[in-house]
Design a protein around this motif. Structure first.
Motif, PDB file in Angstrom:
ATOM      1  N   ASN A 120       0.924  -1.330  -0.229  1.00  0.00           N
ATOM      2  CA  ASN A 120       0.198  -0.233   0.199  1.00  0.00           C
ATOM      3  C   ASN A 120       0.892   1.204  -0.500  1.00  0.00           C
ATOM      4  OD1 ASN A 120      -2.905  -1.337  -0.068  1.00  0.00           O
ATOM      5  ND2 ASN A 120      -2.708  -1.548   2.168  1.00  0.00           N
ATOM      6  N   PHE A 121       0.276   1.935  -0.991  1.00  0.00           N
ATOM      7  CA  PHE A 121       1.548   3.443  -1.139  1.00  0.00           C
ATOM      8  C   PHE A 121       0.287   4.461   0.309  1.00  0.00           C
ATOM      9  CE2 PHE A 121       0.532   7.736  -3.037  1.00  0.00           C
ATOM     10  CZ  PHE A 121       2.227   7.980  -3.471  1.00  0.00           C
ATOM     11  N   VAL A 122       1.511   5.188   0.670  1.00  0.00           N
ATOM     12  CA  VAL A 122       1.624   6.194   1.493  1.00  0.00           C
ATOM     13  C   VAL A 122       1.467   7.500   1.422  1.00  0.00           C
ATOM     14  CG1 VAL A 122       1.566   6.707   3.972  1.00  0.00           C
ATOM     15  CG2 VAL A 122       1.881   4.715   3.369  1.00  0.00           C
ATOM     16  N   SER A 123       2.465   7.213   0.295  1.00  0.00           N
ATOM     17  CA  SER A 123       3.485   9.235   0.150  1.00  0.00           C
ATOM     18  C   SER A 123       4.151   9.321  -0.874  1.00  0.00           C
ATOM     19  CB  SER A 123       3.344   9.788   1.260  1.00  0.00           C
ATOM     20  OG  SER A 123       4.073  10.095   1.777  1.00  0.00           O
ATOM     21  N   SER A 124       4.699  10.369  -1.374  1.00  0.00           N
ATOM     22  CA  SER A 124       5.801  10.346  -1.851  1.00  0.00           C
ATOM     23  C   SER A 124       6.983  11.357  -1.785  1.00  0.00           C
ATOM     24  CB  SER A 124       5.716  10.397  -3.481  1.00  0.00           C
ATOM     25  OG  SER A 124       5.122   8.768  -4.577  1.00  0.00           O
ATOM     26  N   ILE A 125       7.728  11.363  -1.709  1.00  0.00           N
ATOM     27  CA  ILE A 125       8.737  12.190  -1.780  1.00  0.00           C
ATOM     28  C   ILE A 125       9.598  12.297  -2.704  1.00  0.00           C
ATOM     29  CG2 ILE A 125       8.893  12.977   0.599  1.00  0.00           C
ATOM     30  CD1 ILE A 125      11.212  11.304   0.969  1.00  0.00           C
ATOM     31  N   PRO A 126      11.301  13.356  -3.505  1.00  0.00           N
ATOM     32  CA  PRO A 126      11.188  13.397  -3.686  1.00  0.00           C
ATOM     33  C   PRO A 126      12.125  11.978  -4.136  1.00  0.00           C
ATOM     34  CG  PRO A 126      11.213  15.539  -3.647  1.00  0.00           C
ATOM     35  CD  PRO A 126      10.715  14.935  -2.540  1.00  0.00           C
ATOM     36  N   GLY A 127      12.126  10.668  -4.834  1.00  0.00           N
ATOM     37  CA  GLY A 127      12.844   9.407  -4.966  1.00  0.00           C
ATOM     38  C   GLY A 127      12.793   8.507  -4.448  1.00  0.00           C
ATOM     39  N   TRP A 128      11.636   8.748  -3.516  1.00  0.00           N
ATOM     40  CA  TRP A 128      11.427   7.370  -2.940  1.00  0.00           C
ATOM     41  C   TRP A 128       9.623   7.507  -2.811  1.00  0.00           C
ATOM     42  CZ3 TRP A 128      15.104   4.804  -0.911  1.00  0.00           C
ATOM     43  CH2 TRP A 128      16.300   5.074  -0.563  1.00  0.00           C
ATOM     44  N   HIS A 129       9.385   6.258  -2.321  1.00  0.00           N
ATOM     45  CA  HIS A 129       7.797   6.153  -2.040  1.00  0.00           C
ATOM     46  C   HIS A 129       7.565   5.425  -1.025  1.00  0.00           C
ATOM     47  CE1 HIS A 129       6.703   6.485  -6.410  1.00  0.00           C
ATOM     48  NE2 HIS A 129       7.205   5.789  -6.509  1.00  0.00           N
ATOM     49  N   GLU A 130       7.065   6.272   0.083  1.00  0.00           N
ATOM     50  CA  GLU A 130       6.583   5.553   0.809  1.00  0.00           C
ATOM     51  C   GLU A 130       5.180   4.721   1.767  1.00  0.00           C
ATOM     52  OE1 GLU A 130       5.910   6.564   5.890  1.00  0.00           O
ATOM     53  OE2 GLU A 130       5.086   7.986   4.171  1.00  0.00           O
ATOM     54  N   VAL A 131       5.745   3.152   1.829  1.00  0.00           N
ATOM     55  CA  VAL A 131       4.285   2.290   1.704  1.00  0.00           C
ATOM     56  C   VAL A 131       4.358   1.520   2.684  1.00  0.00           C
ATOM     57  CG1 VAL A 131       5.599   1.602  -0.635  1.00  0.00           C
ATOM     58  CG2 VAL A 131       6.702   0.372   1.637  1.00  0.00           C
ATOM     59  N   GLU A 132       3.306   0.930   3.265  1.00  0.00           N
ATOM     60  CA  GLU A 132       3.379   0.240   4.138  1.00  0.00           C
ATOM     61  C   GLU A 132       3.433  -0.871   4.404  1.00  0.00           C
ATOM     62  OE1 GLU A 132      -1.161  -1.321   6.476  1.00  0.00           O
ATOM     63  OE2 GLU A 132      -1.426   0.831   5.653  1.00  0.00           O
ATOM     64  N   ILE A 133       4.076  -1.338   5.514  1.00  0.00           N
ATOM     65  CA  ILE A 133       4.275  -2.697   6.061  1.00  0.00           C
ATOM     66  C   ILE A 133       3.937  -3.243   7.846  1.00  0.00           C
ATOM     67  CG2 ILE A 133       6.533  -1.765   4.725  1.00  0.00           C
ATOM     68  CD1 ILE A 133       8.237  -1.504   7.248  1.00  0.00           C
ATOM     69  N   ALA A 134       4.476  -4.264   7.601  1.00  0.00           N
ATOM     70  CA  ALA A 134       4.246  -5.432   8.440  1.00  0.00           C
ATOM     71  C   ALA A 134       3.504  -4.141   9.527  1.00  0.00           C
ATOM     72  CB  ALA A 134       4.677  -6.445   8.499  1.00  0.00           C
ATOM     73  N   GLY A 135       2.279  -4.442  10.521  1.00  0.00           N
ATOM     74  CA  GLY A 135       2.382  -3.911  11.619  1.00  0.00           C
ATOM     75  C   GLY A 135       1.711  -2.922  11.198  1.00  0.00           C
ATOM     76  N   GLY A 136       1.650  -1.631  10.384  1.00  0.00           N
ATOM     77  CA  GLY A 136       1.452  -0.423  10.378  1.00  0.00           C
ATOM     78  C   GLY A 136       2.475   0.297  10.427  1.00  0.00           C
ATOM     79  N   ALA A 137       3.344  -0.669  10.980  1.00  0.00           N
ATOM     80  CA  ALA A 137       4.825   0.929  10.266  1.00  0.00           C
ATOM     81  C   ALA A 137       4.991   0.812   8.998  1.00  0.00           C
ATOM     82  CB  ALA A 137       5.883  -0.043  10.303  1.00  0.00           C
ATOM     83  N   THR A 138       5.775   2.127   8.378  1.00  0.00           N
ATOM     84  CA  THR A 138       5.675   2.200   6.912  1.00  0.00           C
ATOM     85  C   THR A 138       7.167   2.045   6.813  1.00  0.00           C
ATOM     86  OG1 THR A 138       6.434   4.682   7.177  1.00  0.00           O
ATOM     87  CG2 THR A 138       3.667   3.561   6.716  1.00  0.00           C
ATOM     88  N   GLY A 139       7.991   2.026   5.657  1.00  0.00           N
ATOM     89  CA  GLY A 139       9.295   2.176   4.055  1.00  0.00           C
ATOM     90  C   GLY A 139       9.347   3.175   3.659  1.00  0.00           C
ATOM     91  N   TYR A 140      10.331   3.057   3.094  1.00  0.00           N
ATOM     92  CA  TYR A 140      10.567   3.655   2.120  1.00  0.00           C
ATOM     93  C   TYR A 140      11.278   2.842   0.419  1.00  0.00           C
ATOM     94  CZ  TYR A 140       9.863   7.178   4.442  1.00  0.00           C
ATOM     95  OH  TYR A 140       8.858   8.783   5.398  1.00  0.00           O
TER      96      TYR A 140
END
Length: 88
Positions: A53-73
């Motif tokens: 699942n997509f959360v947001s974007s910043i220049p050069g990166w997409h923030e995504v939802e990972i296990a446990g509701g945390a996010t990664g890039y």
């Protein structure tokens, strides 16, 4: 009027969610990093054919939802955002 308010509350639950997938040229997987930096700790991998699942974007990166509701890039160079999950 109460019905309209209820529909407005639940409608987003049925909307298609944007997802992040590896680009076609990725053979196996892309790294998911703790922060939007190529030197940041790798906290997972997104395999070709899978999506997150997509959360947001910043220049050069997409923030995504990972296990446990945390996010990664994930690097935008190796991934893309789709309007909905790909069909299998």
């Amino acid at each position: 009027m109460k019905r309209l308010g209820f529909l407005l509350l639940i409608l987003p639950l049925f909307a298609a969610a944007e997802v992040v997938v590896p680009i076609e040229s990725v053979e196996n997987n892309v790294n998911i990093r703790m922060s939007p930096d190529a030197k940041s700790e790798v906290v997972g991998r997104l395999n070709q054919g899978d999506w997150l699942n997509f959360v947001s974007s910043i220049p050069g990166w997409h923030e995504v939802e990972i296990a446990g509701g945390a996010t990664g890039y994930i690097s935008a160079d190796w991934s893309k955002v789709l309007d909905e999950p790909p069909s299998i």
